[in-house]
Design an enzyme around this catalytic site. Structure first.
Site, PDB file in Angstrom:
ATOM      1  CB  SER A 170      -7.911   1.562  -3.551  1.00 55.15           C
ATOM      2  OG  SER A 170      -7.554   1.547  -2.239  1.00 55.15           O
ATOM      3  CE  LYS A 175      -3.995   1.516  -0.388  1.00 53.39           C
ATOM      4  NZ  LYS A 175      -4.837   1.187  -1.555  1.00 53.39           N
TER       5      LYS A 175
END
Length: 585
Positions: free
Chosen positions: A383, A189
């Site tokens: 996402s 991430k």
């Protein structure tokens, strides 16, 4: 005094009356100007496709464009461009396609859909020419689908391979003594890396190398197919920097000739079998959109195509965002409408608010219970963009779509040192409980507060993975192995089960029709277009401002500024968002 008030109120009344009259006259004038004469294609037309135009997911209408150029006041959507090329294929008045390919303002996935449409148009036997004085690689990705590709003799073709440049802000924040307290779940991430690192982490470098390599491989494959040059040779040309001039591009057969503008048009006249001194009936894709009916008036069932483009935010959002309130209501309307037999959600979003994403996910889950729901991914559906896509009956992506990035992060800035040491500002407080001012920003978080934020981040990450596990019918262990915030291309997403098929928006619409058992259908697009008055009185000024600034400083610089503004959106609320400094050259 009495006369004063009489004069005052009489003047006020007159002012109000004239203002109201003026408003109605203005609206009438604008309405008449905004009803332009429908363009006529004419005979022996050459359709012009300018790749420097950014074709967004929904048609972009400038309410003031009518005062400048009626024909060019509306830019068709990407979906419309594809359908217009399909229409032109069988239109006897259109004799060929001219691609202006100096630059390409569209993303790779959008370009992939345009390229496929150009290849399909070629099947008609009509000529397809591409020209650019200089031509970027992204423009060439579409242009090489043409029958003939030309560049200016003193121009050239960019052929240097791909690169992705990331900007890191940590050094600046350190100098300003601003501490971005960051909490994230997923080792890949990387959305917060620019705030906490001075260069890529090894995990991010790995994932970037993979997805960038996939985009480059797709680019080379397309060139191999069109130019009949093997990909190893094409790659070697970039490695050794052999394409430096227009002559180099011709020597290595990347283009078909070096021509001036008049020479290109002279060749078109030969194709058109017209006198060399004749003019050419050029029709832009904008004009063709206004002159052509796309045949969406059948009596079949209705398919709702819902376009979710931009950052996902809570509330209404604006015309460049996916506001949870707006899309919740749009999805609900489509679900309850008995005439709507299937829903296609077109996602072109890097994500955003985790909460807003879940609000939209919920409506998709409810809609799926009563009618087919199919997702089509655009340039990016990552996402939060993947969060809202994962529960559909079927998920389509292009080869070059960027997706995945299943992870979560939160940012709580600490400005205490900045305020005290740079501005001379100090703060103090009174509170009734120890956590009453948690996340205030003018002090560092305590260890207990840090645990709270990390726990909340981990909890949302678990929920995200659960949504994916249930939607994709995969185990939590498997989802965790492909999640971790990692970014994937559409090709790899198909291999690991994040998407079901490689295909365009039209493919997704056709599949939705098949699921709904519709032999004939009509498309209805959402969110519905605002009328002229709504555009003027609403938030259109932001689009005008953005357009003016981007034209002045350049699209790349404007995108960088927009990315900086996104940092503000990331503060406080947990985010399911992919890296915001994602650029490919």
């Amino acid at each position: 005094m009495r006369n004063f008030f009489k004069i005052f109120f009489a003047s006020l009344l007159a002012l109000i009356v004239f203002t109201v009259i003026g408003i109605f006259l203005l609206i009438g004038f604008i309405s008449s100007a905004a009803s332009p004469e429908v363009p006529v294609v004419g005979s022996k037309a050459v359709l012009v496709l300018d790749l420097s135009v950014n074709f967004k997911e929904q048609a972009q209408e400038n309410p003031f464009g009518s005062f400048i150029s009626n024909a060019e006041s509306e830019v068709p959507s990407l979906f419309d461009v594809v359908r217009l090329l399909e229409e032109a294929k069988s239109d006897s008045s259109v004799k060929g396609l001219y691609i202006l390919a100096a630059d390409n303002a569209n993303g790779f996935s959008s370009s992939e859909e345009i390229r496929k449409a150009v290849l399909d148009f070629k099947k008609s036997g009509k000529f397809v020419l591409a020209y650019g004085e200089t031509m970027t690689q992204k423009a060439y990705y579409v242009a090489n689908a043409a029958e003939r590709v030309y560049v200016h003799p003193q121009g050239g073709l960019e052929w240097s391979g791909f690169s992705s440049n990331l900007f890191f802000l940590k050094g600046m924040l350190d100098k300003l003594q601003i501490e971005p307290q960051i909490f994230y779940a997923g080792k890949f991430k990387s959305a917060t890396e620019p705030l906490r690192e001075t260069k890529m982490t090894e995990a991010n470098r790995l994932q970037t190398a993979v997805w960038l390599g996939d985009l480059y491989a797709s680019f080379l494959r397309s060139t191999t197919t069109s130019r009949n040059i093997d990909s190893a040779t094409l790659h070697e040309l970039a490695i050794n920097g052999k394409i430096q001039t227009a002559a180099d591009a011709l020597q290595y057969k990347l283009v078909d000739g070096l021509k001036y503008d008049d020479e290109v048009k002279g060749e078109m006249l030969k194709w058109l079998k017209k006198d060399p001194k004749s003019s050419i009936n050029f029709v832009t894709i904008n004009e063709y959109a206004q002159a052509t009916s796309l045949g969406n008036y059948t009596s079949g069932g209705k398919i709702a195509v819902i376009f979710a483009q931009g950052d996902i935010v809570s509330g209404e959002g604006d015309e460049e965002q996916v506001g949870s309130d707006v899309f919740k209501n749009v999805l609900r309307k489509a679900r309850l409408d008995k005439d709507v037999k299937a829903i296609v959600l077109r996602v072109n979003s890097p994500g955003g608010s985790a909460l807003a994403s879940d609000v939209i996910w919920r409506e998709i889950s409810l809609a799926k219970k009563v009618k087919p729901v199919v997702v089509s991914m655009g340039d990016v559906a990552a996402s939060g963009g993947y969060y809202i896509a994962c529960n559909a009956d079927a998920v389509f992506a292009n080869e070059t779509t960027i997706t995945g990035s299943i992870g979560v992060f939160s940012i709580v800035p600490n400005f205490e040192s900045f305020l005290k040491n740079k501005l001379g500002i100090t703060t103090d407080r009174v509170r009734t409980a120890p956590f009453a001012d948690m996340g205030a920003g003018d002090r560092p978080l305590t260890e207990a507060e840090k645990r709270f934020f990390q726990s909340a981040t981990d909890s949302i990450y678990t929920t995200f993975k659960t949504r994916v596990s249930e939607g994709r019918e995969r185990s939590m262990e498997y989802v965790d192995s492909i999640a971790q915030g990692r970014v994937w291309t559409g090709t790899r997403a198909l291999q690991i089960g994040l998407v079901d098929k490689i295909g365009t928006l039209q493919d997704a619409v056709d599949h939705a029709a098949a699921l709904a058992k519709l032999d004939d259908y009509r498309v209805r697009e959402y969110p519905e277009k605002k009328d002229l008055f709504q555009q003027i009185m609403g938030g259109y000024k932001k689009s005008i401002r953005s357009s003016l600034i981007s034209e002045e400083i350049g699209l790349e610089q404007w995108n960088f500024l927009k990315q900086l503004k996104q940092v503000k959106q990331m503060v406080g609320e947990p985010q399911t968002r992919m890296p915001y400094f994602l650029t490919v050259h």
